[in-house]
Design a protein around this motif. Structure first.
Motif, PDB file in Angstrom:
ATOM      1  N   GLU A 121      47.712  42.352  -2.566  1.00 55.47           N
ATOM      2  CA  GLU A 121      48.778  43.362  -2.540  1.00 55.47           C
ATOM      3  C   GLU A 121      49.119  43.796  -1.117  1.00 55.47           C
ATOM      4  OE1 GLU A 121      47.558  46.569  -5.045  1.00 55.47           O
ATOM      5  OE2 GLU A 121      47.541  45.329  -6.843  1.00 55.47           O
ATOM      6  N   ILE A 122      48.284  43.430  -0.137  1.00 54.82           N
ATOM      7  CA  ILE A 122      48.536  43.801   1.250  1.00 54.82           C
ATOM      8  C   ILE A 122      49.721  42.989   1.752  1.00 54.82           C
ATOM      9  CG2 ILE A 122      47.613  43.726   3.609  1.00 54.82           C
ATOM     10  CD1 ILE A 122      44.843  44.246   2.372  1.00 54.82           C
ATOM     11  N   SER A 123      50.735  43.715   2.225  1.00 50.44           N
ATOM     12  CA  SER A 123      51.972  43.050   2.627  1.00 50.44           C
ATOM     13  C   SER A 123      52.596  43.757   3.831  1.00 50.44           C
ATOM     14  CB  SER A 123      52.959  43.054   1.458  1.00 50.44           C
ATOM     15  OG  SER A 123      54.246  42.733   1.886  1.00 50.44           O
ATOM     16  N   ALA A 124      52.858  42.995   4.866  1.00 51.75           N
ATOM     17  CA  ALA A 124      53.550  43.556   6.031  1.00 51.75           C
ATOM     18  C   ALA A 124      54.965  43.955   5.653  1.00 51.75           C
ATOM     19  CB  ALA A 124      53.543  42.545   7.164  1.00 51.75           C
ATOM     20  N   ASP A 125      55.577  43.220   4.731  1.00 50.44           N
ATOM     21  CA  ASP A 125      56.948  43.532   4.306  1.00 50.44           C
ATOM     22  C   ASP A 125      57.039  44.924   3.664  1.00 50.44           C
ATOM     23  OD1 ASP A 125      57.963  41.133   5.249  1.00 50.44           O
ATOM     24  OD2 ASP A 125      57.664  40.114   3.331  1.00 50.44           O
ATOM     25  N   LYS A 126      56.036  45.313   2.909  1.00 51.49           N
ATOM     26  CA  LYS A 126      56.030  46.633   2.274  1.00 51.49           C
ATOM     27  C   LYS A 126      56.048  47.741   3.318  1.00 51.49           C
ATOM     28  CE  LYS A 126      55.398  49.857  -0.814  1.00 51.49           C
ATOM     29  NZ  LYS A 126      56.531  50.425  -1.495  1.00 51.49           N
ATOM     30  N   LEU A 127      55.411  47.496   4.445  1.00 48.03           N
ATOM     31  CA  LEU A 127      55.348  48.510   5.483  1.00 48.03           C
ATOM     32  C   LEU A 127      56.709  48.784   6.123  1.00 48.03           C
ATOM     33  CD1 LEU A 127      52.022  47.756   7.360  1.00 48.03           C
ATOM     34  CD2 LEU A 127      52.447  49.332   5.491  1.00 48.03           C
ATOM     35  N   LYS A 128      57.606  47.822   6.083  1.00 51.99           N
ATOM     36  CA  LYS A 128      58.936  48.005   6.677  1.00 51.99           C
ATOM     37  C   LYS A 128      59.662  49.187   6.044  1.00 51.99           C
ATOM     38  CE  LYS A 128      59.704  43.250   7.987  1.00 51.99           C
ATOM     39  NZ  LYS A 128      60.471  42.047   7.757  1.00 51.99           N
ATOM     40  N   SER A 129      59.469  49.395   4.753  1.00 45.48           N
ATOM     41  CA  SER A 129      60.137  50.509   4.079  1.00 45.48           C
ATOM     42  C   SER A 129      59.468  51.848   4.394  1.00 45.48           C
ATOM     43  CB  SER A 129      60.151  50.270   2.562  1.00 45.48           C
ATOM     44  OG  SER A 129      58.827  50.262   2.051  1.00 45.48           O
TER      45      SER A 129
END
Length: 131
Positions: A121-129
């Motif tokens: 579930e760790i995602s760099a893309d999620k952090l963008k939001s």
């Protein structure tokens, strides 16, 4: 790099791969948790808890680093080596009321956890939001 990569990847492909450099701030002292909370009052901060002996954790770290593209001034990244600093990991779990996982990404804003993920579930893309 595996043997098949060496056989099938041309020299040009290897040279064209751009390695991203992430400015991790290593957590090596318990007192750094206060610094992290203070920094989170200005912009979100992320803590990546990583097990250096776990293949899954290594894979997640590599994927995260390959896709991370948030500016340093928008989000600070902290890195915790779980095996070397288990006591700090336990303190993170109790202080921020987040059950221990490995690997684990915890994001703080205003001193509070606003995002928590582990394993795939760790995602760099999620952090963008979030940033």
């Amino acid at each position: 790099m595996g043997i098949f990569d060496k056989i099938f990847k041309s020299d040009n492909e290897e040279k064209n791969v751009e390695k991203k450099q992430i400015s991790w701030i290593e957590i090596k002292q318990m007192e750094m948790l206060d610094e992290i909370v203070e920094a989170s009052k200005h912009h979100p901060v992320a803590i990546l808890k990583h097990s250096t002996s776990c293949g899954i954790s290594r894979m997640v770290l590599r994927q995260f680093e390959a896709t991370y593209d948030i500016r340093e001034e928008d989000m600070k990244l902290y890195f915790l080596d779980l095996l070397s600093y288990r006591e700090i990991s336990n303190k993170i779990a109790s202080r921020f009321n987040v059950p221990h996982q490995s690997p684990q990404l915890i994001v703080l804003s205003e001193g509070k956890v606003i995002y928590d993920a582990s394993h795939s579930e760790i995602s760099a893309d999620k952090l963008k939001s979030i940033a």
